[in-house]
Design a protein around this motif. Structure first.
Motif, mmCIF file in Angstrom:
data_model
loop_
_atom_site.group_PDB
_atom_site.id
_atom_site.type_symbol
_atom_site.label_atom_id
_atom_site.label_comp_id
_atom_site.label_asym_id
_atom_site.label_seq_id
_atom_site.Cartn_x
_atom_site.Cartn_y
_atom_site.Cartn_z
ATOM 1 N N TYR A 73 62.243 18.297 34.915
ATOM 2 C CA TYR A 73 62.837 19.497 34.313
ATOM 3 C C TYR A 73 62.462 20.823 34.969
ATOM 4 O O TYR A 73 62.897 21.877 34.508
ATOM 5 C CB TYR A 73 62.463 19.566 32.817
ATOM 6 C CG TYR A 73 61.011 19.292 32.525
ATOM 7 C CD1 TYR A 73 60.024 20.246 32.741
ATOM 8 C CD2 TYR A 73 60.616 18.058 32.018
ATOM 9 C CE1 TYR A 73 58.688 19.993 32.459
ATOM 10 C CE2 TYR A 73 59.297 17.782 31.732
ATOM 11 C CZ TYR A 73 58.327 18.747 31.953
ATOM 12 O OH TYR A 73 57.017 18.487 31.694
ATOM 13 N N LEU A 205 63.115 13.969 25.925
ATOM 14 C CA LEU A 205 64.468 14.518 26.010
ATOM 15 C C LEU A 205 64.945 14.583 27.463
ATOM 16 O O LEU A 205 66.107 14.269 27.767
ATOM 17 C CB LEU A 205 64.502 15.905 25.375
ATOM 18 C CG LEU A 205 65.876 16.545 25.169
ATOM 19 C CD1 LEU A 205 66.765 15.651 24.301
ATOM 20 C CD2 LEU A 205 65.732 17.925 24.529
ATOM 21 N N SER A 206 64.040 14.961 28.375
ATOM 22 C CA SER A 206 64.404 15.024 29.803
ATOM 23 C C SER A 206 64.737 13.637 30.343
ATOM 24 O O SER A 206 65.714 13.461 31.086
ATOM 25 C CB SER A 206 63.241 15.620 30.608
ATOM 26 O OG SER A 206 62.966 16.924 30.200
ATOM 27 N N SER A 209 68.038 12.243 28.883
ATOM 28 C CA SER A 209 69.230 12.964 29.360
ATOM 29 C C SER A 209 69.843 12.302 30.589
ATOM 30 O O SER A 209 71.041 12.473 30.869
ATOM 31 C CB SER A 209 68.869 14.419 29.688
ATOM 32 O OG SER A 209 68.469 15.110 28.529
ATOM 33 N N LYS A 212 73.257 10.244 30.729
ATOM 34 C CA LYS A 212 74.590 10.861 30.806
ATOM 35 C C LYS A 212 75.218 10.683 32.193
ATOM 36 O O LYS A 212 76.428 10.837 32.349
ATOM 37 C CB LYS A 212 74.490 12.349 30.462
ATOM 38 C CG LYS A 212 74.126 12.600 28.992
ATOM 39 C CD LYS A 212 73.887 14.062 28.698
ATOM 40 C CE LYS A 212 75.181 14.838 28.713
ATOM 41 N NZ LYS A 212 74.972 16.257 28.302
ATOM 42 N N GLN A 220 75.539 15.809 23.937
ATOM 43 C CA GLN A 220 74.140 16.250 23.861
ATOM 44 C C GLN A 220 73.535 15.912 22.503
ATOM 45 O O GLN A 220 72.360 15.594 22.402
ATOM 46 C CB GLN A 220 74.051 17.762 24.122
ATOM 47 C CG GLN A 220 72.621 18.306 24.193
ATOM 48 C CD GLN A 220 71.817 17.694 25.321
ATOM 49 O OE1 GLN A 220 72.363 17.309 26.356
ATOM 50 N NE2 GLN A 220 70.509 17.580 25.131
ATOM 51 N N VAL A 223 72.382 12.390 22.638
ATOM 52 C CA VAL A 223 71.159 12.317 23.441
ATOM 53 C C VAL A 223 69.959 12.748 22.599
ATOM 54 O O VAL A 223 68.880 12.133 22.645
ATOM 55 C CB VAL A 223 71.278 13.199 24.704
ATOM 56 C CG1 VAL A 223 69.925 13.346 25.396
ATOM 57 C CG2 VAL A 223 72.297 12.623 25.669
ATOM 58 N N SER A 227 66.662 10.536 21.478
ATOM 59 C CA SER A 227 65.308 11.043 21.719
ATOM 60 C C SER A 227 64.496 11.044 20.432
ATOM 61 O O SER A 227 63.304 10.696 20.429
ATOM 62 C CB SER A 227 65.383 12.461 22.304
ATOM 63 O OG SER A 227 66.110 12.492 23.508
ATOM 64 N N ASP A 356 70.737 19.141 36.467
ATOM 65 C CA ASP A 356 70.261 17.760 36.299
ATOM 66 C C ASP A 356 69.815 17.224 37.660
ATOM 67 O O ASP A 356 70.253 16.163 38.103
ATOM 68 C CB ASP A 356 71.385 16.909 35.710
ATOM 69 C CG ASP A 356 70.883 15.569 35.184
ATOM 70 O OD1 ASP A 356 69.652 15.422 35.040
ATOM 71 O OD2 ASP A 356 71.701 14.672 34.954
ATOM 72 N N ARG A 439 67.241 21.319 21.183
ATOM 73 C CA ARG A 439 68.287 20.493 21.799
ATOM 74 C C ARG A 439 68.224 20.364 23.319
ATOM 75 O O ARG A 439 68.619 19.357 23.866
ATOM 76 C CB ARG A 439 69.684 21.006 21.399
ATOM 77 C CG ARG A 439 69.966 20.917 19.919
ATOM 78 C CD ARG A 439 71.295 21.578 19.569
ATOM 79 N NE ARG A 439 72.406 20.976 20.283
ATOM 80 C CZ ARG A 439 73.037 19.887 19.881
ATOM 81 N NH1 ARG A 439 72.665 19.266 18.779
ATOM 82 N NH2 ARG A 439 74.055 19.395 20.582
ATOM 83 N N THR A 440 67.733 21.368 24.040
ATOM 84 C CA THR A 440 67.699 21.304 25.504
ATOM 85 C C THR A 440 66.280 21.522 26.006
ATOM 86 O O THR A 440 65.463 22.177 25.348
ATOM 87 C CB THR A 440 68.610 22.367 26.137
ATOM 88 O OG1 THR A 440 68.109 23.675 25.823
ATOM 89 C CG2 THR A 440 70.033 22.237 25.636
ATOM 90 N N THR A 441 66.009 20.984 27.208
ATOM 91 C CA THR A 441 64.671 21.124 27.800
ATOM 92 C C THR A 441 64.376 22.561 28.208
ATOM 93 O O THR A 441 63.221 22.977 28.213
ATOM 94 C CB THR A 441 64.548 20.221 29.038
ATOM 95 O OG1 THR A 441 65.579 20.562 29.975
ATOM 96 C CG2 THR A 441 64.666 18.767 28.654
#
Length: 781
Positions: A73, A205-206, A209, A212, A220, A223, A227, A356, A439-441
């Protein structure tokens, strides 16, 4: 009383005939003796090269999972809005390389690791190490005898020594400095707890992901929920500990390092060998010139390349310095750097894939093996940080910074591997909430970076104190360390604080809550201790106290737990007033945690006689290091009985020694002056008669003493069989009527809430409910 033997190996023994050959000394200060334990070689302090290499391999799986999974990440967090200039990749890669060199390699591997506390590392280990050389602890059970540890008089006077003494005196005389050091320590602990909460979120989470890439229709949200399921499973199995799967950690992480190094080398050769120019730090200067404020803000993503560095120090107790140095420089550093170089080479050709980078840069045949290993590596990284967080909290508990909660030791091999049910539940819940909410890294990374850099900065400040007071380094080296590392960390911290609103506030919320709880508990803990100390009953009044209440003796052994190591605690008069009976053998038991990792079992218990010998009332201090585990109830009672019998034997040896000394003094006093030579025969006869009478008297003393000791030891065995009863004071603490509003809130609400809602003391001490008797008492502070 304690028995001292001239044999430097130490140990307890004595009694009978051997007592005449021992040098016996009486110690009346239990208060001071409770601090004195012998040194020892702790796990990982030394070893052969074969053992060191074995430990180096094991360390790969235990302490490098977090820093090893950072390539998942880092680039996406550094370029959240995409890459504007292709040459920015060279600047960022150069920043990553030199950040890895400056902070984990130069600072931790070659400096900080040497500031361990008898093999143990971490923020609390630094604090306890400093507290043994300077009286800076706010915890009330620190005695004046601690100064013996930091006796500088044996050293030749130098400017460094004078500076160390001056700085030590300033620390000891300044309450503000003591509070500041304590605050830094609990802040560091809070940030490590935040790290332990966020590491599972961002790592899992990373890793997830990546799916995908093969399932582009996956949203997302899906995902995130995958997680969450993995996180739920991760925190659910914590109670089983890592020992059962520990052997798989090193191979999995080793395979991970081989994969990322190989993929990095592949991308470097295939896409752009020219990124090796990033070893020239001039590209960093150009990067900041080109991007200005945006370049400075991007440092919040770059710093994520060193997440988990503190784990090298915190988990040092399982390994040794040389093993960590070998594994870092020989395995981790080259593998991770190759991975970052390969990703930069790939992005030079495909900058649009920066969101990514890791999974996009994997060659197609290696995708699924790498994906599976990435998931496993993320779980291992999370596991290691959680174990480290539990271990640090267990040290905080032992130093009176949190309520007594149940600490379960999950490994017979690694003493630092512990599990705290309440803490595991709260951290697991927080980790899942963070994953769902952010929700996101990238968003989680903003919070994660603050935990990491704050811990780095606290370690730098504590290390500076160590270098001044303990190592006594030249001021030039101290300033060089503080300026280089302190300035580097301050630049990173200032950058990541710019993202305070975008998630950076999260660790501060964690820290604020946890620090409030720790400070509140510690404050009341200290106040309560001094209240009890001010209201103790002198030991010499024990007989009068028992007679006044017409106390009768009942079968069995009674242990009354108290934090005081001198005098009779105020709860005891209340006990015998309400229930005028005392067990046949009664002990005032104090659990004392010393600021060292371990206390040898042979030095666990100290005893003193309270009142006349025939009353069989004792004081006992059970001493533990902050990494020691309390024994199970049966083992504790058995161990205590054995040591008590040994103490009885020692007391008999003292009594015998005193009687023989008195007898010899009387014999010397009664012997007539030597007469003229012609009367030698009769004089010899007279001296022989005196010696014979003295020998007969000494023999009677020895026989009677041995007989008394055997009877006492048999009595102890009988009473232990009849049952051991544990008595604890159930203290309700409230603020005095004239207290301030803040004090009333802290004591009457926050402290009371913690005391009532967290695990009770008897569970933390592993005391069986059917053997527990609680005595209520209220204190106003």
């Amino acid at each position: 009383m304690s028995l001292e033997v001239d044999n430097p190996a130490g140990g307890a023994g004595g009694g009978g005939e051997s007592a005449n050959r021992l040098s016996l000394k009486r110690h009346d200060s239990l208060f001071g003796d409770a601090e004195k334990v012998s040194g020892g070689k702790y796990h990982g302090s030394e070893g052969s090269w074969a053992r060191t290499l074995h430990l180096a391999f094991q360390s790969v799986g235990i302490i490098y999972g977090d820093i090893g999974t950072s390539p998942l990440y880092v680039y996406s967090s550094t370029f959240p809005d995409g890459i504007k200039y292709n040459d920015d990749l060279l600047g960022v890669l150069s920043l990553i390389i030199y950040t890895l060199i400056i902070i984990p390699m130069l600072k931790y591997v070659f400096v900080v690791l040497y500031a361990n506390d008898n093999g143990d590392g971490g923020t609390f280990a630094l604090y306890s190490l400093i507290s043994r050389y300077a009286k800076i602890r706010l915890i009330p059970n620190q005695q004046a005898e601690d100064a013996m540890v930091s006796n500088y008089s044996i050293e030749a006077p130098t400017s460094q020594l004078k500076r160390a003494q001056w700085f030590k005196q300033k620390l000891e005389s300044s309450r503000a400095a003591k509070i500041l050091l304590f605050t830094l320590t609990i802040l560091g602990t809070s940030m490590v707890m935040g790290d332990g909460t966020l590491t599972p979120s961002i790592s899992v989470l990373s890793a997830v992901s990546g799916i995908k890439e093969k399932a582009p229709n996956l949203t997302q949200t899906q995902v995130v929920w995958i997680s969450v399921a993995i996180l739920f499973l991760l925190f659910s199995v914590q109670r089983f500990g890592t020992d059962k799967v520990g052997y798989t950690f090193a191979p999995v992480i080793s395979v991970w390092f081989v994969l990322i190094a190989g993929i990095g080398l592949y991308n470097l050769v295939v896409h752009d060998v020219g990124v090796l120019r990033a070893f020239n730090p001039w590209y960093i200067v150009q990067y900041f010139k080109r991007n200005g404020k945006e370049g400075w803000v991007s440092l919040g993503g770059v710093i994520l390349c060193v997440t988990g560095t503190e784990g090298m120090f915190a988990d040092l107790g399982h390994f040794n310095i040389r093993a960590v140095q070998i594994s870092f420089n020989g395995i981790l550093f080259p593998s991770v750097v190759l991975c970052y170089i390969g990703q930069a080479a790939y992005l030079r050709k495909f900058p649009e894939n920066v969101g990514d980078t890791f999974y996009k840069s994997i060659p197609a045949p290696l995708f699924w093996p790498t994906f599976i290993i990435a998931i496993l590596a993320a779980i291992i990284a999370s596991q290691a940080m959680l174990s480290g967080a539990f271990a640090i909290l267990s040290k905080a508990l032992s130093l009176g910074c949190l309520p007594r909660v149940q600490v379960i030791h999950t490994s017979k091999k690694y003493e630092g591997q512990v599990y705290i049910p309440e803490v595991n539940f709260m951290m697991g819940l927080a980790s899942i909430i963070v994953t769902i909410a952010f929700r996101t890294t990238t968003s989680i990374g903003n919070a994660y970076g603050i935990c990491v850099v704050t811990t780095f900065s606290i370690t730098t400040h504590l290390m500076t104190v160590v270098m001044l007071v303990i190592w006594k380094k030249h001021i030039v080296y101290v300033l060089l360390f503080y300026v280089v590392f302190g300035l580097t960390e301050m630049i990173y911290l200032s950058s990541i604080l710019s993202k305070f609103i975008q998630g950076g506030y999260l660790p501060f919320c964690f820290a604020l809550v946890l620090m409030t709880l720790m400070a509140t508990w510690h404050y009341v803990h200290v106040k309560r201790y001094w209240y009890e100390l001010d209201h103790i009953v002198p030991t010499n009044q024990m007989t009068a106290l028992l007679e006044k209440n017409d106390v009768r003796r009942i079968p069995g052994v009674g242990l009354l737990y108290t934090e005081l190591v001198q005098g009779i605690p105020p709860v005891f008069p209340r006990l015998i007033k309400k229930i005028p009976s005392v067990h046949s053998i009664f002990l005032f038991m104090s659990i004392k945690h010393l600021p060292i990792p371990h206390v040898l079992p042979a030095e666990r218990f100290l005893f003193r006689q309270v009142g006349p010998r025939e009353q069989r009332i004792f004081r006992c201090v059970a001493r533990y290091g902050y990494s020691d585990a309390l024994e199970e109830p049966k083992d504790f009672a058995s161990f205590l009985a054995d040591r008590l019998k040994m103490f009885i034997q020692e007391e008999v040896a003292f009594a015998q020694n005193d009687a023989e000394n008195d007898d010899e003094a009387a014999t010397d006093h009664q012997a007539p002056p030597r007469p003229p030579r012609r009367s030698t025969g009769s004089v010899v006869h007279s001296e022989e008669a005196i010696q014979s009478r003295g020998s007969t008297h000494s023999g009677r003393i020895t026989f009677h003493a041995s007989q008394t000791a055997e009877e006492e030891k048999q009595l102890i065995d009988r009473e232990v069989e009849r049952g051991v009863v544990y008595l604890m004071g159930e203290a309700n603490v409230s603020a005095g009527p004239n207290s301030s509003v803040l004090k009333k809130i802290v004591v009457n609400y926050i402290y009371t809430f913690l005391r009532k809602n967290l695990t009770e003391g008897h569970k933390a001490l592993a005391i069986p409910k059917d053997q527990l008797l609680k005595v209520g008492i209220t204190y106003e502070i």
